[in-house]
Design an enzyme around this catalytic site. Sequence first.
Site, short mmCIF file in Angstrom:
data_model
loop_
_atom_site.label_atom_id
_atom_site.label_comp_id
_atom_site.label_asym_id
_atom_site.label_seq_id
_atom_site.Cartn_x
_atom_site.Cartn_y
_atom_site.Cartn_z
N HIS A 10 0.87 -1.18 0.00
CA HIS A 10 0.00 0.00 0.00
C HIS A 10 0.91 1.23 0.00
O HIS A 10 2.00 1.18 0.57
CB HIS A 10 -0.83 -0.06 1.29
N ASP A 12 2.77 -4.46 8.22
CA ASP A 12 1.57 -3.66 8.00
C ASP A 12 0.40 -4.64 8.12
O ASP A 12 0.14 -5.43 7.21
CB ASP A 12 1.65 -3.02 6.61
N GLN A 59 -4.72 -5.27 7.01
CA GLN A 59 -5.68 -6.26 6.51
C GLN A 59 -5.65 -7.58 7.27
O GLN A 59 -6.54 -8.41 7.07
CB GLN A 59 -5.47 -6.51 5.01
N LYS A 83 -10.73 -0.48 10.30
CA LYS A 83 -10.86 -1.68 9.48
C LYS A 83 -11.21 -2.93 10.29
O LYS A 83 -11.34 -4.01 9.74
CB LYS A 83 -9.56 -1.90 8.68
N CYS A 108 -4.60 2.38 -3.78
CA CYS A 108 -3.38 2.86 -3.11
C CYS A 108 -2.21 1.92 -3.35
O CYS A 108 -1.37 1.73 -2.46
CB CYS A 108 -3.59 3.07 -1.61
C1 LIG Z 1 -5.88 0.61 4.70
C2 LIG Z 1 -4.48 0.16 4.60
C3 LIG Z 1 -3.42 0.98 5.00
C4 LIG Z 1 -3.62 2.38 5.49
O1 LIG Z 1 -4.45 2.44 6.60
P1 LIG Z 1 -4.97 3.85 7.13
O2 LIG Z 1 -6.08 3.48 8.05
O3 LIG Z 1 -5.43 4.64 5.93
O4 LIG Z 1 -3.83 4.51 7.82
C5 LIG Z 1 -2.15 0.47 4.91
N1 LIG Z 1 -1.92 -0.77 4.47
C6 LIG Z 1 -2.91 -1.59 4.08
C7 LIG Z 1 -2.59 -2.98 3.63
C8 LIG Z 1 -4.22 -1.14 4.13
O5 LIG Z 1 -5.20 -1.96 3.74
#
Ligand SMILES: *Cc1c(COP(=O)(O)O)cnc(C)c1O
Length: 405
Positions: A122, A199, A202, A225, A363
């Site tokens: 992302h 990260d 997800q 999320k 993104c």
């Molecule tokens: C949504 C997402 C982000 C960014 O999250 P934010 O809530 O916008 O800071 C980063 N990495 C992944 C894989 C995402 O799905």
Amino acid sequence: MNTIATDIRNDFPILSREVNGKPLVYLDNAASTQKPSVVIAAIKNYYETINANVHRGNHLLSQLATDAVEQARDKTQAFINAAEREEIIFTKGTTDGINTIASSMTSMVKSGQNVVISALEHHSNIVPWQMLCERTGAKLRVIPINQKGEWILEEGLSLIDEHTAIVAVNHISNALGTINPVKSLIEHAHRFDVPVLIDGAQSAPHMAVDVQDLDADFYCFSAHKICGPTGIGVLFGKRERLEALPPYQGGGEMIKTVSFEKTTYAELPFKFEAGTPNMAGMVGMGAAIDYLTAHGMNKLKAIEDELLNYATKKMSAIEGMRFYGTAEKKASVISFLIDGVHPYDLGTLMDKFGVAVRTGHHCAQPLMDFYNIPGTVRASFAFYNNKNDVDVMVEAIEKSAMMLR
Ligand SMILES: *Cc1c(COP(=O)(O)O)cnc(C)c1O
């Protein structure tokens, strides 16, 4: 499965609304999830009964508010199985957590070093590292992927060496749904004593996460999320890694003593929590974690896996269907294009049928470049979706594609 799913759906007030005169079919969960009543109620209750600034007051409300946010920290610790509560730093979200580490590391990174990410990232796990490289002269290295959207692991591992400052990769791709073998990567990086940031934007919503089992050095996710509120998230860091880093921002909350000659910093976690925090957000996230935990992440994942299989099978029969991201291990995300149909037009028409999907690069522009496409249509499922949602979506795709071709 259907009775369970029906009960769950009743917990989410927004799912009973209509859009464009049709019942809402919400399939944009990878961008943000909907909120159950218990989360909305927890935020309302916070403001109606205990709101006050935390950690500095000795009056009752300040103590109640402090207790509430520190309970949220305990819940978060349990949710990802961190070893210590002080390893849980509250942030604004995943992006904020990644930037915190990338910024804090600046003084420790030298030119000649490298930062390893993957082709599946992302933008929020690309740009902060590019900025770190610009500040320090380090070089960005990218783990390549195959056509299915899986890491080419051997090649990826070979990018990590004694000059690697950090490895930063996602656990699950938001654009394709690929579940990445992060544990193998972490094990390899640790042979060079290289820290790994995951990260988890997800993975926190879609699987039971155990940061100790993964042996992750840092793990970030966003409350919005995982059915929690916006503007709040988590940065987990191993104690020794966090203690070795200077703070990212200065201000209140993060200090022990301040004079004009010298300031000493607070202990973890407060060293990384400058300023009045998002207290209602923390309480709301705690309620979301309670909600998910009560159902059980494994049970919720099983519902999503079943939806993914059902949807993949049904969508395969659609004329001109092309899937992007066909990894062996996948979360409930389906990225696709229909031959001869522009994804933006398709998404816009599907909305007229009440179906909310996302179109575009998600993104992840470098990933779209890899496939040589401008973007995809992405349907991403949560445990509160059901087979009827899939059926409505498939019909919407077919009817829309017919109008557009
Ligand atoms: C949504 C997402 C982000 C960014 O999250 P934010 O809530 O916008 O800071 C980063 N990495 C992944 C894989 C995402 O799905």
